[in-house]
Scaffold this motif. Sequence first.
Motif: not given
Length: 429
Positions: A11-22
């Motif tokens: 999950p933390s890697q996924l959040k990093t990948l998404i960043g601040d994008r919608a």
Amino acid sequence: MNILIDRIPTPSQLKTLIGDRAVHIWGARHDGYAAHHVLNRHGIDIQAFIDSSRALQGQRVFGKDIQLPDPFFANATPQTAFILIASGFHADAIADDCRRHGFQVGRDVLIQGDLRLFNYQIDIAGSCNLRCISCPRGNFDTHRPKGFMSADVYRALLDKILSDDPYTGIITLYNWGEPLLNRELPEILAITHAHGLLSALSSNLSFKLDFESVIAARPTWFRISVSGWEERYEITHTGGNWARLMENVRRLAEYRDRHHPEMLVEVFYHIYNDNRDDIRRWQALCDELGFMLRYRHAALAPLDNIEAILEGRAVNERVQRTMALQQLQVEEVMRLALAERHRPCYYERHLWINWNLEIAHCMEWYRPDLNLVPESFMDTTPEQLIAAREASEFCARCKERGIHRCFIVYSDERLIAERDSLPLAAGAD
């Protein structure tokens, strides 16, 4: 299939990948609901859903809008938007569409199947009250053992699923059985939600059983399977009772309003050659009750029957009656399916777990002796399940003949519009 468990992001890697994008989820049916729930569980909010189905436009899911692809791509860029594809039938085509618009898979786009190992379909009821001629419950003479999964067994099953596959978001509580026949269903739903999972039910609603306790247990998504209106319904939902169905449809709306206004209700309409115009009445009823309406060309199930026809083997009179009523004939379906046999199999990422914990080889084949592994689900590791699927000669033969795409052709809304199979389908995108 080629699943590499160690490459699934945390999950933390996924959040990093998404960043601040919608974040946008492509697919506004129950795979999409599962994706939404999993992301929320890990603290990731979404902005909207994307779906090409005209039947869903103007609807909202979990308070989020459903957009068509063209308006989305007109306003979004890879710098501002991240896409999670949660469409089982068309994930490969959607990924190609994203690439054409500059979105890179793995960076700007992920496919839900790259996060979770399987989609879990649990037949908690090994029985059905109807004998529909297009379904193996009505057109097969041999069946798996009858019975019902207990709530205690189900609880242990969910513990194992979440241990094996932590990105699981929804449990589908049906396949060939009628789940509302299981008297422990309210407790099973409570267990599902206590495990942080969504729940999906499908019912024919053509019985005398009172089901208020089921709705009070707050299922997430509830499908009603129908075909035709009045006497035409009873032909293809064989053994069904029209008056009882109508009474229960209205009860469902009443129970939803009383216990669970957020429950998503979908009427799933099977198109035969004699019920084209009946969908207008179903649309009016759905509009009145606040239900969604989806549709497909009526399929001939299971795939065992499709194989028999391809091989020129005899089929029984119930199969023949189904074929005589079909709007889309098996020969045309298989011509189209064969043309796309190179495309992925949606079903190999599903596990159909029977009430007695057997794992059927495929959720769309029915042969009672056809299991993916000889052991029960509780005695099998994810690695063993993946290895069994990847080594399956049965799967290889099915895909070589294009049979794995057959039911996807039946469900293709674009084809329904092209053939003018429904008065409501004009202009489907």
